[in-house]
Design a protein around this motif. Structure first.
Motif, PDB file in Angstrom:
ATOM      1  N   TYR A 146       0.565   9.526   1.086  1.00 26.92           N
ATOM      2  CA  TYR A 146       0.885   9.229  -0.310  1.00 26.92           C
ATOM      3  C   TYR A 146       2.191   8.430  -0.396  1.00 26.92           C
TER       4      TYR A 146
ATOM      5  N   GLN B 274      -3.079   8.234  -3.589  1.00 28.20           N
ATOM      6  CA  GLN B 274      -3.769   9.501  -3.804  1.00 28.20           C
ATOM      7  C   GLN B 274      -2.762  10.636  -3.598  1.00 28.20           C
TER       8      GLN B 274
ATOM      9  N   GLU C 278      -6.163   3.190  -1.490  1.00 29.07           N
ATOM     10  CA  GLU C 278      -6.583   4.412  -2.166  1.00 29.07           C
ATOM     11  C   GLU C 278      -5.786   5.603  -1.632  1.00 29.07           C
TER      12      GLU C 278
END
Ligand code: ZN
Ligand code: ZN
Length: 755
Positions: free
Chosen positions: A116, A110, A106
């Motif tokens: 990221y 994100q 996740e």
């Protein structure tokens, strides 16, 4: 004291949280052997605390047992996580590498997250473990991560007992952690703003890219590009043998393959192995050259953030095969890959987190709703197989193909990861290094060395050399006895069984090559109770590479020398001179060892049915024969055979079987029907021979082992047939049924031999 797989899996922060929750003060620490906890508080809180340890442990932890004792009160004011305590000679299991967890994934996807798209994101629930550990206890300075100094934010996570990254040894971020580099075939860095995006572009254009993964390099190419796949095959010198694939998501997998709930669970498991799935050829744009002549595709899902991001950007199925030439060990280091894969890969996606242990992808299949491991490496090794009793410290050196070794200590059998085929110096070196690593990590000082009966295996020579250097006893173990003992050990079964060991080749106690064996055995002793009849292998190893030679062996031996080959598709096309030479070879007994191998019987029938006369990879003729069989073979009639009891041993006579196959082929019966009837026959042979032995010796338990049981059709027919007839059937699940499982059996037998 908590024993089991409890280090490097988020166990101490879990204990910390639980202790606080249950109002207990004290401390927790890692030692070289286990996790120690000392707490003070009420009896009630303590028993709830214990209960929660057992039932709420982190997903990657595996608790074996918890020992408790009462101590004098210390008046602790708080609960703390203490420093690790190294203890000489002590050991504990080490976690395998674990696929990226949902929380990390996740974060990686994100936008705005500090990780990221960061390809080395991990936490205590996921990421590299075994492949970066150089010694125990598992702390960052003893891993290949020691060269990276954590930035303040990563350090804060690492120090916070309530954080998912508390003491996550490979913890890293784009600021402080490992990074990628893209290099072309000339060894020059390719400068670009987004390396993974660039790599995805190269793959889309049909280039072959060597990708550094968790335990070594993989070779990636576009699985929908026929030309790219063909080029990879040619350069890697891998003809015919199926390639593994990586697909972006379960939904994507379902577009190409049939996926049962058990198969889906396995694909998505923390082990994330390659799973052999039924291929829906129509509707799949994966090119046939990926797995020619096969009904199954070997598929895995991304298991590191690097794979996840790459697959998202490339948006198509990728071939993802071991980064090696032919059967050499998988490449590990950057410079090694640039050298060894130079003629294969066009580009190299490198990173600077060193790999300490080479670690291939594991391969599994699901049969009868249960997973079976066929190649045991990433995600599984070095988790020990738990034995039903404590044993001496033993090193067992395995066989030759699909080599592994096994070190035993106490009730733990540390079966190594898949090493490779031990027929070259590179693999032998990898084997020796890995033995040394396991000995160091698990602090094992073997007192006995087990090896195969075959005098020429590199593993046998290694065993004898090692034992001579250290002044240790050696125990030679017959190949098929080792197979069955391995199956018994994995099932914690201690009685006597009818052991059915069907494989390609194993050195027999009488000097012949065995491989279609029924043994009366336990994990101590073994007696041959029945076997397929002996057939000459004209040319020895040449008969393995050329199944038509084996077919000639069966024909001449069983149906009479010199019979006409007319109407037999592969055999009738052989040059007359070659046939003459092969026949003469057998007549004179020149280089024509006798074999009772089941694998060779499959080869011979494959050649007789015109399916395959020569092979490019191990067991290809048998595999392609199996793939032709109709889905439901139970309505097909088995071929005849006979069982002849000779003094101690029953012989399975195959004249009627071979004669009927020849008659079918000459009548033009399709190879698919011949294959179906043949598989039914082999299953009948196994069930009826078990009955014969059972009537004589009263045994009702059967253990199945040997590479032939990777044949899913045969495996199903045999298990169902035996179970319907009231036999208890023991099979492999955790340990490969092929020679990758041999070392475990050898180790157990060697332990008993010393008693
Ligand atoms: Zn994670
Ligand atoms: Zn950082």
């Amino acid at each position: 004291m908590v024993n089991g797989m409890v280090q490097g899996v988020g166990f101490r922060p879990f204990i910390y949280r639980l202790a606080r929750q249950h109002r207990l003060n004290g401390w927790v620490r890692n030692t070289s052997a286990h996790v120690e906890i000392e707490v003070e508080g009420s009896e009630d809180d303590f028993s709830q605390f214990l209960d929660s340890i057992r039932h709420q442990a982190p997903p990657a932890a595996h608790i074996q047992d918890i020992a408790t004792e009462k101590l004098a009160a210390q008046g602790f004011a708080d609960f703390e996580i203490g420093d690790s305590l190294p203890e000489p000679g002590k050991y504990q299991p080490i976690s395998p590498d674990i696929a990226t967890c949902p929380e990390c994934l996740e974060e990686v996807f994100q936008a705005g997250n500090r990780r990221y798209l960061y390809p080395f994101t991990n936490c205590t629930n996921c990421g590299p473990r075994f492949t970066i550990i150089e010694d125990m206890p598992y702390d960052r300075p003893l891993t290949t991560m020691r060269t990276f100094t954590m930035c303040p934010e990563c350090q804060k996570e690492y120090d916070d007992p309530l954080n998912r990254r508390f003491h996550a040894q490979p913890n890293a971020c784009p600021l402080c952690g490992p990074s990628l580099e893209l290099v072309n075939g000339a060894g020059d860095s390719v400068l670009c703003p987004d390396i993974i995006q660039k790599t995805a572009g190269l793959l889309t254009e049909g280039y072959i890219v060597a990708v550094k993964g968790l335990g070594g390099f993989q070779l990636a190419s576009d699985a929908t590009n026929q030309e790219a796949v063909a080029r990879l095959r040619e350069r890697k010198r891998r003809l015919g043998k199926p390639f593994a694939l990586m697909l972006g998501s379960l939904a994507e997998v379902k577009k190409h393959c049939l996926v049962s709930p058990e198969e889906a669970e396995l694909l998505l498991s923390p082990q994330a192995p390659i799973v052999l799935l039924r291929w829906r050829r129509g509707g799949s744009d994966i090119v046939p050259q990926v797995a020619e002549g096969n009904r199954y595709l070997g598929v895995m899902l991304p298991y590191t953030p690097l794979h996840h991001v790459l697959l998202l950007k490339v948006a198509r199925p990728l071939v993802m095969t071991s980064g090696n030439l032919s059967e050499e060990p998988i490449c590990r280091d950057n410079d090694e890959a640039l050298r060894r894969l130079a003629g294969i890969a066009d580009y190299f996606l490198l990173h600077n987190r060193d790999i300490h242990a080479r670690y291939d992808d594991s391969v599994c299949l699901v049969e009868k709703e249960a997973p079976r491991v066929i190649r045991r490496a990433r995600g599984y090794a070095p988790s020990p197989v738990r034995l039903p009793f404590r044993m001496r410290e033993v090193l067992a050196c395995g066989a030759e193909e699909k080599s592994t070794f096994c070190l035993i200590r106490g009730e733990h059998a540390f079966l190594s990861q898949h090493i490779g085929d031990m027929d070259n110096e590179e693999t032998l070196e990898h084997f020796e290094n890995t033995v040394n690593l396991y000995r160091k990590l698990f602090r094992v000082q073997p007192e006995v060395i087990a090896h195969d009966l075959h005098p020429d295996y590199l593993s046998t020579r290694y065993a004898l050399r090692y034992a001579a250097e250290q002044g240790l006893k050696t125990v030679p173990v017959q190949h098929h006895h080792a197979h069955i003992a391995s199956c018994l050990a994995e099932n914690a079964f201690e009685g006597t069984v009818i052991g059915v060991a069907f494989d390609g080749t194993g050195y027999g106690a009488d000097g012949n090559l065995w491989g279609g064996e029924f043994l009366l055995c336990d994990s101590r002793e073994s007696r041959r109770a029945a076997h397929l009849e002996n057939i000459p292998m004209p040319g020895g190893a040449a008969a393995i590479r050329k199944p038509y030679r084996m077919a000639l062996g069966y024909l001449d031996m069983l149906l009479g020398t010199g019979m006409s080959l007319e109407g037999l598709p592969v055999l009738s096309r052989l040059p007359a001179a070659e046939v003459r030479i092969i026949r003469k070879q057998m007549e004179k007994g020149f280089n024509s060892p006798l074999t009772s191998s089941a694998g060779r019987l499959f080869d011979a029938v494959s050649a007789l049915a015109g399916v395959r006369g020569e092979i490019n990879y191990q067991a290809q003729a048998a595999i392609e024969l199996g793939m032709l069989a109709p889905d439901d073979v139970t309505r097909l009639k088995p071929y005849p055979f006979s069982l002849v009891q000779e003094e101690e041993v029953a012989i399975i006579k195959l004249k009627d079987l071979i004669s009927a196959v020849v008659a079918d082929v000459r009548e033009g019966i399709p190879a698919s029907i011949v294959s179906g009837r043949f598989h039914r026959t082999v299953a009948r042979i196994i069930v009826e021979t078990c009955h014969l032995i059972s009537e004589r010796d009263g045994l009702k338990s059967v253990a199945l082992s040997g590479g032939v049981f990777q044949n899913r059709l045969l495996f199903n027919l045999v298990v169902s047939g035996l179970e319907e007839d009231g036999f208890q059937v023991l099979t492999h699940h955790l340990v490969p049924c092929n020679d990758g499982g041999i070392a475990l059996g050898q180790a157990v037998i060697a332990h008993h031999a010393l008693e």
